[in-house]
Design a protein around this motif. Structure first.
Motif, PDB file in Angstrom:
ATOM      1  N   THR A 109     -13.743   2.866  -0.234  1.00 27.12           N
ATOM      2  CA  THR A 109     -13.327   4.271  -0.160  1.00 27.12           C
ATOM      3  C   THR A 109     -11.864   4.407  -0.546  1.00 27.12           C
ATOM      4  OG1 THR A 109     -12.818   3.966   2.162  1.00 27.12           O
ATOM      5  CG2 THR A 109     -14.951   4.953   1.652  1.00 27.12           C
ATOM      6  N   CYS A 110     -11.491   5.620  -0.935  1.00 31.65           N
ATOM      7  CA  CYS A 110     -10.094   5.911  -1.262  1.00 31.65           C
ATOM      8  C   CYS A 110      -9.307   6.064   0.041  1.00 31.65           C
ATOM      9  CB  CYS A 110     -10.023   7.194  -2.089  1.00 31.65           C
ATOM     10  SG  CYS A 110      -8.330   7.742  -2.379  1.00 31.65           S
ATOM     11  N   PRO A 111      -8.108   5.483   0.128  1.00 31.59           N
ATOM     12  CA  PRO A 111      -7.362   5.499   1.395  1.00 31.59           C
ATOM     13  C   PRO A 111      -6.441   6.696   1.541  1.00 31.59           C
ATOM     14  CG  PRO A 111      -6.207   4.140  -0.172  1.00 31.59           C
ATOM     15  CD  PRO A 111      -7.410   4.674  -0.890  1.00 31.59           C
ATOM     16  N   TYR A 112      -6.555   7.676   0.680  1.00 32.09           N
ATOM     17  CA  TYR A 112      -5.621   8.790   0.778  1.00 32.09           C
ATOM     18  C   TYR A 112      -6.223   9.952   1.575  1.00 32.09           C
ATOM     19  CZ  TYR A 112      -2.911   6.040  -2.551  1.00 32.09           C
ATOM     20  OH  TYR A 112      -2.218   5.026  -3.151  1.00 32.09           O
ATOM     21  N   CYS A 113      -6.710  10.990   0.941  1.00 30.08           N
ATOM     22  CA  CYS A 113      -6.941  12.215   1.723  1.00 30.08           C
ATOM     23  C   CYS A 113      -8.294  12.241   2.454  1.00 30.08           C
ATOM     24  CB  CYS A 113      -6.794  13.447   0.835  1.00 30.08           C
ATOM     25  SG  CYS A 113      -8.248  13.853  -0.124  1.00 30.08           S
ATOM     26  N   VAL A 166      -6.303  12.014  -9.488  1.00 25.18           N
ATOM     27  CA  VAL A 166      -5.330  11.127 -10.147  1.00 25.18           C
ATOM     28  C   VAL A 166      -4.804  10.064  -9.176  1.00 25.18           C
ATOM     29  CG1 VAL A 166      -3.380  12.708  -9.752  1.00 25.18           C
ATOM     30  CG2 VAL A 166      -3.306  11.099 -11.645  1.00 25.18           C
ATOM     31  N   LYS A 167      -4.664  10.405  -7.899  1.00 27.61           N
ATOM     32  CA  LYS A 167      -4.183   9.392  -6.941  1.00 27.61           C
ATOM     33  C   LYS A 167      -5.236   8.296  -6.765  1.00 27.61           C
ATOM     34  CE  LYS A 167      -3.203  12.263  -3.479  1.00 27.61           C
ATOM     35  NZ  LYS A 167      -3.056  13.635  -3.924  1.00 27.61           N
ATOM     36  N   GLY A 168      -6.490   8.723  -6.610  1.00 27.33           N
ATOM     37  CA  GLY A 168      -7.561   7.739  -6.432  1.00 27.33           C
ATOM     38  C   GLY A 168      -7.730   6.861  -7.653  1.00 27.33           C
TER      39      GLY A 168
HETATM   40  S1  SF4 Z   1      -9.628  13.596  -3.476  1.00 21.71           S
HETATM   41 FE1  SF4 Z   1      -8.337  12.041  -4.429  1.00 21.71          FE
HETATM   42  S2  SF4 Z   1      -6.947  11.349  -2.816  1.00 21.71           S
HETATM   43 FE2  SF4 Z   1      -8.652  12.426  -1.816  1.00 21.71          FE
HETATM   44  S3  SF4 Z   1     -10.090  10.796  -1.291  1.00 21.71           S
HETATM   45 FE3  SF4 Z   1     -10.704  11.633  -3.288  1.00 21.71          FE
HETATM   46  S4  SF4 Z   1      -9.730  10.325  -4.817  1.00 21.71           S
HETATM   47 FE4  SF4 Z   1      -8.710   9.949  -2.828  1.00 21.71          FE
END
Ligand code: SF4
Length: 921
Positions: free
Chosen positions: A19-23, A56-58
């Motif tokens: 999983t993505c660790p940001y939002c 873009v962050k992911g």
């Molecule tokens: S929206 Fe972007 S930052 Fe949030 S979980 Fe998905 S890829 Fe990650």
């Protein structure tokens, strides 16, 4: 946005779903790793949160990895030590503190970046065995008001909706949420849903015109803080227009009369509500009409609602309207709080807030303390649970300041930056006898205060589970071995527990065992009257293989719902003792940070599109730094003119508690009398750009959430003698402190060098730049070109034919593109020498054929503003045409609103340039 068809660039290596660790959207990620590193990432097409998309962050996740900057070894009192020494020190100092000052002198401050298993062990150790209730989390800053409101209304902290509800709605109301920047994949799902269903309407309610307004059918730019007045007004309007769902209200709710009576204490005429919210009454009534006439309404809210001293009431004002209209428990309907962090929900589930006990049981839940004590008892070992709630975030650090808390363990977060009145927090930490910091990065503002530093694992190494905003539990799977001596947070705490004599209660050797216990506790005596909604007992008893293979699933997961639960309250039965949901009386209140003649501007704060939290990870990807390279202050053109500041000029904000310096950005989306700043910059990146330092520490009395959206500040231009840009090779160490003697500095990591943006002196003053660099850097100036009359200078330091530094003294608006300069530093790293032509170009400050692209708009394809404007002027006047020519906007889509603004601005300019004067007259 990476689209579902995109595949990871690399085709060789092992593919891992994580999983993505940001939002809080919680996107699934497919990562390719070759054993050494993660070589590429793509959206996981099977993950129900994102179906293959990434923002873009992911999609830059793999660019933020590597050993550089990582914390590699434990330290005690500034000395590197082995793990055994560090763990002994933690255990013995915690034990000494408890003996001398009592259990409550010990505290923990956690983070929504931790995995659920880390959270579970922390909660059990601190509340169960160290006997202190003072365990809180930075999620307090994000969604505590939403939690408190759900509990008041539904009897449980239960988000009723799923992401698919947003797609199935007829009306989506976005309140206090810049979804396009903060939850980009969810925004893209909504945008696609709207394209597929032209009848789906979107209303954006926000004091700022943000990129989210791109898809708004109606935008209400309300006065900051007036949300509760607006939704209470909606409730009375629905009642007066006979738009209440009386059948639903009678059958499933209580409290309508009291809620209406409270709302009617204010003038209920639409003109009066509009005036209080500073809105056009016709537009407001249009929204009321739309809301009242649709059944399938989702109201999606975020920090713009929560981060307020009346945040809980604001959330309940929203929920009241949904209950009054029977707009929940249905497909496409419900009040939907979106969390900021990836695992804020997981923390809530284990009880990682100071007012919670464990597994959605509070201290006052009948029988909870006794039940949890029995569950956590092991052999002769019986936990000693506190009797009541502990200090919430701001109160916790106040207790550190007063000395009531003598030891605090901080994991994966940075309260020295993110808490309000952060300078006071720093002072409190400085005098705290024991500050333990677990982190994956070595150099953060918090490290200045740490007595014991513990290296923790990061995204690509962590293994466990997270829960996203729609209650979906996903596996985060580790891929790479931890660098140096880094260890998992749960492991560190287990080792400390053993040394404190609690080993029998912490026998875990794998996160799967912790998850199993967490799942069992959620189902423990969880039947019949007073049962808890949070129940994942259906996931208990998995073996290692089943845990590793766990696919995303929404809780509750139990005997009744073995495949999980998409939507809550479909039967109209809530988790209150009566089974009825509560409408809560709400009285609108103004922000606590009062405006005055000395501080006349309302301060709003938030995230930017390409950064995450304090940039410890996202700043490692140069393409993410380029979108907003410096700290900034968004100001309306009218305010800027009145205050004597201009676009791109440096300016300072001053509040009662601190100062913030950044570059002015004129924004027509900003209301008069209000300014906006980003939350990301720390002392590691800029001289004075910490948002936390500017905000006073006022909190919501119910939720403890700080008032981060309603600061009170003044704004003044910063008049300086000079501005300069210094690029320094990564390997070059400065002989003296480059920060000294500047009135402003910002550090911007590029691919192969650091960019330092400097300003200082008084107007008319000059610095002897050649002498300055001579003193600062070990490599003397090799080339320079000085124009004393204009104050402009360009110089470079070259050693053995390789570029070591480059200096340009001139306003940043004269800066050339940075790519070719970064390339010269890359050449130097590769051992390549500069040729004569390249030396000339360094002195000229431009590269032949290298266009200055201007500020970055499209991060995915690195397309700058100037190139886009040129293309628009040449006739590419649609997003599609720009995409076809420059590729901008074709991947993540986050820049599309910015592209549209540029097209609109250019067409306005073109129109005014060609409009004959007589027509204007
Ligand atoms: S929206 Fe972007 S930052 Fe949030 S979980 Fe998905 S890829 Fe990650």
């Amino acid at each position: 946005m990476q689209q579902p068809t995109d595949k990871p660039e690399s085709t060789t290596g092992t593919r891992i779903c994580t999983t993505c660790p940001y939002c809080g959207v919680g996107c699934g990620v497919e990562a390719i790793h070759d054993g050494e590193t993660v070589t590429s990432v793509a959206g996981d097409r099977d993950h129900p949160a994102n179906f293959g998309r990434l923002c873009v962050k992911g999609s830059a996740l793999h660019e933020t990895l590597g050993r550089h900057g990582r914390l590699m070894a434990p330290q005690v009192d500034g000395r590197e030590v082995d793990w055994d020494t560090a763990l002994e020190s933690v255990a013995s100092r915690l034990a000494t503190t408890r003996t001398e000052y009592g259990d409550s002198a010990v505290a923990a401050y956690l983070s929504g970046q931790l995995l659920t298993e880390d959270y579970y062990v922390a909660n059990k150790l601190f509340k169960g065995f160290l006997g202190t209730p003072h365990l809180d989390t930075n999620s307090r800053l994000c969604m505590a008001s939403a939690v408190a409101a759900y509990k008041r209304a539904f009897g449980a902290d239960a988000v009723p909706c799923s992401y698919e509800d947003i797609e199935e709605a007829e009306l989506v109301v976005l309140v206090g949420s810049n979804l396009a920047w903060n939850h980009p994949v969810l925004y893209q799902r909504l945008k696609v849903a709207k394209q597929r269903n032209p009848l789906l309407r979107v209303v954006v309610i926000d004091p700022r015109v943000t990129d989210t307004c791109e898809i708004a059918d109606l935008y209400l730019g309300l006065k900051p803080g007036s949300d509760a007045r607006l939704f209470s007004g909606l409730l009375t309007w629905m009642a007066d227009k006979r738009r209440l769902d009386t059948v639903y209200l009678d059958k499933h709710t209580a409290g309508l009369d009291e809620a209406l009576a409270a709302a009617r204490e204010d003038d209920t005429r639409i003109e009066a509500i509009a005036a209080d919210c500073d809105l056009d009454s016709e537009a407001l009534e249009t929204f009321f009409y739309w809301f009242a006439s649709q059944l399938h309404v989702v109201t999606l809210y975020s920090q713009g609602i929560n981060q307020s001293t009346s945040g809980t009431d604001k959330c309940n004002a929203i929920i009241n309207c949904h209950l009054a209209g029977g707009k929940l428990g249905l497909p496409g309907a419900g009040p939907f709080s979106i969390t900021g962090q990836p695992n804020a929900m997981g923390g809530r589930e284990v009880g990682g807030l100071a007012n919670q006990l464990a597994a959605h049981m509070d201290y006052h839940t009948p029988g909870a303390i006794e039940r949890v004590t029995r569950f956590w008892s092991t052999g002769d070992l019986t936990p000693r649970l506190p009797e009541g709630p502990g200090h919430k975030a701001v109160e916790l650090f106040n207790a550190v300041e007063s000395g009531a808390i003598q030891a605090v363990w901080i994991m994966a977060t940075n309260p020295a930056v993110s808490l309000p009145d952060a300078n006071r927090v720093r002072a409190a930490l400085a005098k705290c006898p024991l500050v333990i910091v677990s982190d994956c990065m070595a150099d953060t503002d918090l490290m200045d205060y740490a007595d014991i530093v513990l290296p923790a694992t990061s995204w690509s190494e962590k293994d466990g589970t997270v829960t996203n905003s729609e209650r979906r539990i996903s596996r985060q799977r580790g891929m790479l071995p931890p660098p140096g001596e880094a260890r998992h947070d749960w492991w560190i705490m287990v080792e400390v527990a053993k040394r404190l004599g609690f080993g029998a209660a912490f026998p875990y050797t794998h996160p799967g065992e912790i998850f199993d216990e967490h799942a069992r506790l959620s189902g423990f005596e969880n039947t019949g009257e007073g049962s808890r909604l949070f129940d994942i007992s259906g996931l208990a008893g998995m073996d290692r293989a089943a845990y590793d293979a766990l696919t995303p699933i929404q809780w509750p997961v139990n005997r009744v719902a073995p495949l999980g639960t998409v939507r809550l309250f479909e039967d109209g039965r809530f988790a209150t003792p009566t089974g009825h949901a509560a409408l809560v009386p709400v009285r609108p209140r103004a922000p606590e940070q009062a405006l005055s003649a000395a501080r006349p501007l309302r301060l709003n704060t938030g995230r930017v599109r390409d950064q995450w939290h304090t940039m410890t990870r996202t700043a490692r990807a140069p393409r993410l730094m380029n979108h907003r390279a410096e700290p900034f202050i968004e100001v309306s053109p009218a305010d800027a003119a009145a205050l004597g500041v201009s676009d791109q000029q440096l300016a300072c904000l001053t509040s009662r508690t601190g100062e913030y310096c950044g570059r002015v950005r004129l924004s027509k989306g900003q209301r008069r009398g209000e300014v906006f700043i980003p939350i990301h910059w720390t002392d590691r990146f800029s001289m004075a750009a910490r948002t936390g330092g500017l905000l006073e520490a006022h909190i919501d009395s119910l939720s403890g959430q700080p008032e981060a959206k309603h600061g009170a500040v003044s704004l003044a231009p910063m008049s300086v003698g000079w501005e300069a840009t210094l690029l320094v090779a990564e390997s070059l160490r400065c002989d003296t402190d480059w920060q000294e003697g500047n009135r402003y500095w910002t550090r911007i990591p590029l691919g192969h060098c650091q960019r330092l943006q400097l300003a200082g002196g008084e107007p008319g003053e000059r610095r002897d730049w050649l002498a300055w660099v001579e003193e600062l850097l070990p490599v003397s100036p090799s080339l320079w070109c000085d124009d004393p009359a204009s104050g402009r200078l360009r110089a470079a330091g070259i050693e053995d034919g390789r570029l070591c530094w480059w200096l340009m003294v001139a306003p940043p608006c004269e800066l050339p593109g940075m790519n070719w300069l970064d390339d010269r530093f890359a050449d130097a790293q590769a051992g390549e020498r500069l040729d004569e032509n390249q030396r000339r170009r360094l002195l000229a400050g431009c590269e032949s054929g290298e266009a200055d692209n201007g500020p970055l708009v499209c991060s995915c394809h690195q397309v700058g503003q100037k190139v886009i404007v040129d293309a628009i002027r040449e006739g590419d006047t649609s997003v599609e045409a720009l995409g076809a020519r420059l590729a901008c906007g074709t991947q993540c889509g986050s820049c599309v609103p910015e592209l549209k603004s540029l097209i609109e601005e250019e067409s306005t300019h073109a129109h005014s340039a060609t409009t004959p004067e007589t027509e204007v007259a």
